[in-house]
Design a protein around this motif. Sequence first.
Motif, PDB file in Angstrom:
ATOM      1  N   GLY A  75       0.783  -1.230   0.000  1.00  0.00           N
ATOM      2  CA  GLY A  75       0.000   0.000   0.000  1.00  0.00           C
ATOM      3  C   GLY A  75       0.812   1.276   0.000  1.00  0.00           C
ATOM      4  N   PRO A  76       1.755   1.454   0.945  1.00  0.00           N
ATOM      5  CA  PRO A  76       2.525   2.710   0.964  1.00  0.00           C
ATOM      6  C   PRO A  76       3.282   2.959  -0.332  1.00  0.00           C
ATOM      7  CG  PRO A  76       2.793   1.512   3.031  1.00  0.00           C
ATOM      8  CD  PRO A  76       2.066   0.595   2.095  1.00  0.00           C
ATOM      9  N   GLN A  77       3.920   1.911  -0.891  1.00  0.00           N
ATOM     10  CA  GLN A  77       4.672   2.082  -2.131  1.00  0.00           C
ATOM     11  C   GLN A  77       3.747   2.339  -3.317  1.00  0.00           C
ATOM     12  OE1 GLN A  77       7.784   2.410  -2.811  1.00  0.00           O
ATOM     13  NE2 GLN A  77       8.539   2.101  -0.746  1.00  0.00           N
ATOM     14  N   PHE A  78       2.590   1.691  -3.329  1.00  0.00           N
ATOM     15  CA  PHE A  78       1.657   1.869  -4.447  1.00  0.00           C
ATOM     16  C   PHE A  78       1.213   3.323  -4.540  1.00  0.00           C
ATOM     17  CE2 PHE A  78      -2.711   2.042  -6.053  1.00  0.00           C
ATOM     18  CZ  PHE A  78      -2.528   1.471  -7.312  1.00  0.00           C
ATOM     19  N   PHE A  79       0.753   3.880  -3.431  1.00  0.00           N
ATOM     20  CA  PHE A  79       0.278   5.263  -3.458  1.00  0.00           C
ATOM     21  C   PHE A  79       1.422   6.246  -3.673  1.00  0.00           C
ATOM     22  CE2 PHE A  79      -3.279   3.268  -1.074  1.00  0.00           C
ATOM     23  CZ  PHE A  79      -4.300   3.651  -1.930  1.00  0.00           C
ATOM     24  N   ALA A 332      21.179   2.208   4.527  1.00  0.00           N
ATOM     25  CA  ALA A 332      20.500   1.252   3.635  1.00  0.00           C
ATOM     26  C   ALA A 332      19.096   1.750   3.338  1.00  0.00           C
ATOM     27  CB  ALA A 332      20.446  -0.144   4.256  1.00  0.00           C
ATOM     28  N   VAL A 333      18.569   1.358   2.186  1.00  0.00           N
ATOM     29  CA  VAL A 333      17.197   1.676   1.784  1.00  0.00           C
ATOM     30  C   VAL A 333      16.514   0.369   1.395  1.00  0.00           C
ATOM     31  CG1 VAL A 333      15.726   2.963   0.202  1.00  0.00           C
ATOM     32  CG2 VAL A 333      17.903   3.953   0.942  1.00  0.00           C
ATOM     33  N   THR A 334      15.385   0.092   2.038  1.00  0.00           N
ATOM     34  CA  THR A 334      14.627  -1.121   1.732  1.00  0.00           C
ATOM     35  C   THR A 334      13.284  -0.721   1.154  1.00  0.00           C
ATOM     36  OG1 THR A 334      15.681  -2.278   3.572  1.00  0.00           O
ATOM     37  CG2 THR A 334      13.702  -3.277   2.648  1.00  0.00           C
ATOM     38  N   ARG A 335      12.969  -1.300  -0.007  1.00  0.00           N
ATOM     39  CA  ARG A 335      11.711  -0.972  -0.696  1.00  0.00           C
ATOM     40  C   ARG A 335      11.048  -2.269  -1.111  1.00  0.00           C
ATOM     41  NH1 ARG A 335      12.951   3.060  -5.242  1.00  0.00           N
ATOM     42  NH2 ARG A 335      13.262   4.390  -3.410  1.00  0.00           N
ATOM     43  N   LEU A 336       9.847  -2.521  -0.584  1.00  0.00           N
ATOM     44  CA  LEU A 336       9.110  -3.750  -0.896  1.00  0.00           C
ATOM     45  C   LEU A 336       9.963  -4.985  -0.636  1.00  0.00           C
ATOM     46  CD1 LEU A 336       7.176  -2.866  -4.168  1.00  0.00           C
ATOM     47  CD2 LEU A 336       6.231  -3.250  -1.901  1.00  0.00           C
ATOM     48  N   ASP A 337      10.619  -5.019   0.514  1.00  0.00           N
ATOM     49  CA  ASP A 337      11.449  -6.152   0.920  1.00  0.00           C
ATOM     50  C   ASP A 337      12.679  -6.339   0.041  1.00  0.00           C
ATOM     51  OD1 ASP A 337       9.722  -6.795   3.030  1.00  0.00           O
ATOM     52  OD2 ASP A 337       8.451  -8.005   1.716  1.00  0.00           O
ATOM     53  N   GLY A 351       7.254   5.389   2.005  1.00  0.00           N
ATOM     54  CA  GLY A 351       7.075   3.956   2.178  1.00  0.00           C
ATOM     55  C   GLY A 351       8.386   3.206   2.233  1.00  0.00           C
ATOM     56  N   ASP A 352       9.497   3.848   1.825  1.00  0.00           N
ATOM     57  CA  ASP A 352      10.810   3.217   1.972  1.00  0.00           C
ATOM     58  C   ASP A 352      11.137   3.062   3.453  1.00  0.00           C
ATOM     59  OD1 ASP A 352      11.134   3.197  -0.743  1.00  0.00           O
ATOM     60  OD2 ASP A 352      12.542   4.884  -0.815  1.00  0.00           O
ATOM     61  N   VAL A 353      11.887   2.020   3.770  1.00  0.00           N
ATOM     62  CA  VAL A 353      12.425   1.862   5.116  1.00  0.00           C
ATOM     63  C   VAL A 353      13.896   2.243   5.063  1.00  0.00           C
ATOM     64  CG1 VAL A 353      12.938   0.269   6.993  1.00  0.00           C
ATOM     65  CG2 VAL A 353      10.782   0.074   5.758  1.00  0.00           C
ATOM     66  N   VAL A 531      17.239  -3.184  -9.346  1.00  0.00           N
ATOM     67  CA  VAL A 531      16.184  -3.241  -8.336  1.00  0.00           C
ATOM     68  C   VAL A 531      15.462  -1.900  -8.219  1.00  0.00           C
ATOM     69  CG1 VAL A 531      15.689  -3.765  -5.906  1.00  0.00           C
ATOM     70  CG2 VAL A 531      17.502  -4.987  -7.100  1.00  0.00           C
ATOM     71  N   ILE A 532      16.154  -0.797  -8.539  1.00  0.00           N
ATOM     72  CA  ILE A 532      15.537   0.534  -8.442  1.00  0.00           C
ATOM     73  C   ILE A 532      14.313   0.616  -9.357  1.00  0.00           C
ATOM     74  CG2 ILE A 532      15.902   3.008  -8.787  1.00  0.00           C
ATOM     75  CD1 ILE A 532      18.860   2.531  -8.152  1.00  0.00           C
ATOM     76  N   GLY A 533      14.444   0.130 -10.589  1.00  0.00           N
ATOM     77  CA  GLY A 533      13.305   0.131 -11.499  1.00  0.00           C
ATOM     78  C   GLY A 533      12.296  -0.955 -11.174  1.00  0.00           C
ATOM     79  N   TYR A 534      12.776  -2.075 -10.681  1.00  0.00           N
ATOM     80  CA  TYR A 534      11.913  -3.221 -10.384  1.00  0.00           C
ATOM     81  C   TYR A 534      10.861  -2.898  -9.334  1.00  0.00           C
ATOM     82  CZ  TYR A 534      10.694  -7.779  -8.308  1.00  0.00           C
ATOM     83  OH  TYR A 534      10.024  -8.856  -7.806  1.00  0.00           O
ATOM     84  N   THR A 535      11.262  -2.224  -8.255  1.00  0.00           N
ATOM     85  CA  THR A 535      10.342  -2.022  -7.134  1.00  0.00           C
ATOM     86  C   THR A 535       9.125  -1.192  -7.522  1.00  0.00           C
ATOM     87  OG1 THR A 535      11.691  -0.144  -6.411  1.00  0.00           O
ATOM     88  CG2 THR A 535      12.127  -2.262  -5.382  1.00  0.00           C
ATOM     89  N   ILE A 536       9.293  -0.225  -8.422  1.00  0.00           N
ATOM     90  CA  ILE A 536       8.182   0.660  -8.778  1.00  0.00           C
ATOM     91  C   ILE A 536       7.141  -0.095  -9.606  1.00  0.00           C
ATOM     92  CG2 ILE A 536       7.529   2.791  -9.960  1.00  0.00           C
ATOM     93  CD1 ILE A 536      10.310   3.855  -9.375  1.00  0.00           C
ATOM     94  N   THR A 537       7.579  -0.735 -10.680  1.00  0.00           N
ATOM     95  CA  THR A 537       6.615  -1.450 -11.525  1.00  0.00           C
ATOM     96  C   THR A 537       6.039  -2.663 -10.804  1.00  0.00           C
ATOM     97  OG1 THR A 537       8.466  -2.649 -12.550  1.00  0.00           O
ATOM     98  CG2 THR A 537       7.636  -0.688 -13.698  1.00  0.00           C
TER      99      THR A 537
END
Length: 560
Positions: A75-79, A332-337, A351-353, A531-537
């Motif tokens: 949810g946080p990353q989607f919005f 470190a930056v964690t996005r969608l695990d 939404g990033d950790v 991974v930078i492009g992967y997490t968004i799509t």
Amino acid sequence: MLWHLLAAQPEIALFASLAIGFFVGSFKLGPIQLGGVCGTLIVALILGQSGARISPDLKNIAFALFIFALGFTGGPQFFANIGRGWRYGVLSIVEIVVVIALVLGAVALLKLDQGTAAGLLAGAATESAVVGTASEAIGRLGLPAAETARLQANIVTAYSVSYLFGLVTIVLFTTQFAPLLLRVNLRDEAERLWRSLGGDGALTEGQSLAAPPLVGRELRVTRGAGQTIGELEARYGHNVSVQRVTRARSVIKAQPAVVLKEGDRVLIGGRREAVVAAIPDIGDEMFAADGTDVYADRLDVMLTHRGVHGLTVAEVRARAAPAEARGVFIAAVTRLDSTIPALPETELHRGDVLTLVGARDDVARGAAKLGYIVRATQKTDFVFLGLGVLAGIGIGHLSARVGGVDLTLGTGGGCLLAGLLFGWIRSRYPLIGSLPSGAAQILKDFGLCTFIAAVGLSAGPDAIRLIREYGLALPITGIVITLGPALVSLVVGRMLLRLEVPMLLGAIAGQQCSTPAISALVGVTGNSTPVIGYTITYALSNVLLPLLGPLIVGLAGRVG
């Protein structure tokens, strides 16, 4: 004897499907790995020949929990990505449009039924959740029970066949064929991109940094005498922080206004390149143990500050007041695990950790400015979880008629939307709605695989019939449906959006929701830039693709 036992006690068939399926799915052939979901489905199709059946109620509950947890964690990353992630979001739209067009083309050409069409979409797009949303949609068509069971079985069979070939296709496309089409060396491109983002160098397989990016040193002040701590830190872009000053055996609080004197012992910390550059301007390094009682804290913080969204790590530091940013470093930056490189030019999203490193007071101050602290907890807020699933079931009963097609989200679509909303609420109000990442992962893995095993067991007798009916048409069609959006996205992403090749290929893996593809890409490139492009799509497609289940069932019924 075994067949009779499975039919009499279907719970044995369920857990056997999970155990054997995950075992089979763990094997790798090069970069290709089936994974637990596909492995479970294959085993369930075989064991389903015994006549073992799982209660529909258990199947529905498992899917509701899976799809809610999926929406909650994303949810946080989607919005956050709906607005600023528009360039990558275009690729998710390309995925949806091209996949629908190709599936409907296959329906018209091969005279596919609604179940087979939905299974092809789920498998070729490697999105298992479509199996559930499409199965629900078929269950609401009002068909005879035997016909409903046949169509739902066709979903599972078509999914299992097309998933295998779709998985191999997307892995080979992103790691081998696309670089050849673009005429680039993928590893060289990834290393160049890594350096442009502020990284020192890319890592090859099996390597790790011998020198950590954040370091501390104790120095005796000689050449740095006469300057204030604030002047020293500003000279190096606040990438160096003086943690302690010892003068004549007395400890002085390291305030920006403190003037350093010759003979002072100072403990400095910060980014390694800045610390190395600062040492000659301050004095000589000491090797005493006087600094062993100074500790660096690590704190995980969920980024919620609206003004930081879309800024790079370097921009966040440059825009922050020196008193606020002093002594705080993003390690470190964690996005969608997924861990993405925490480099100066890495863009941050809500939404990033963020993993903050520094003195206890400094990281606590930074956390208060950026978002909220992610506390390590094992407790799940079952009030929040229960209300979320109930809200999803309620939303799922809403229906609409679009272009002559009846669309109802069903429990799957409703719980997905509710999960998105409740996950977003949790990110804004962190005192409520605790769902630890480990608990969420269990809900997703066990919920989905239990659902997949249940439908696989019920589909077993019909699987052989469908494969005999269509033969090689199913795998070939699956390959075409996988390649279509990938090729279009390659052209759009490179020619129109001007995306960097590693990020573009990562985004193509993400629009397919393909974890094996991104894992293979990271191995080929030698760093985590894809991974930078992967997490968004991935965040966008993981929500949008499951919603296509009811749509493709409705459209395939009209086209067929």
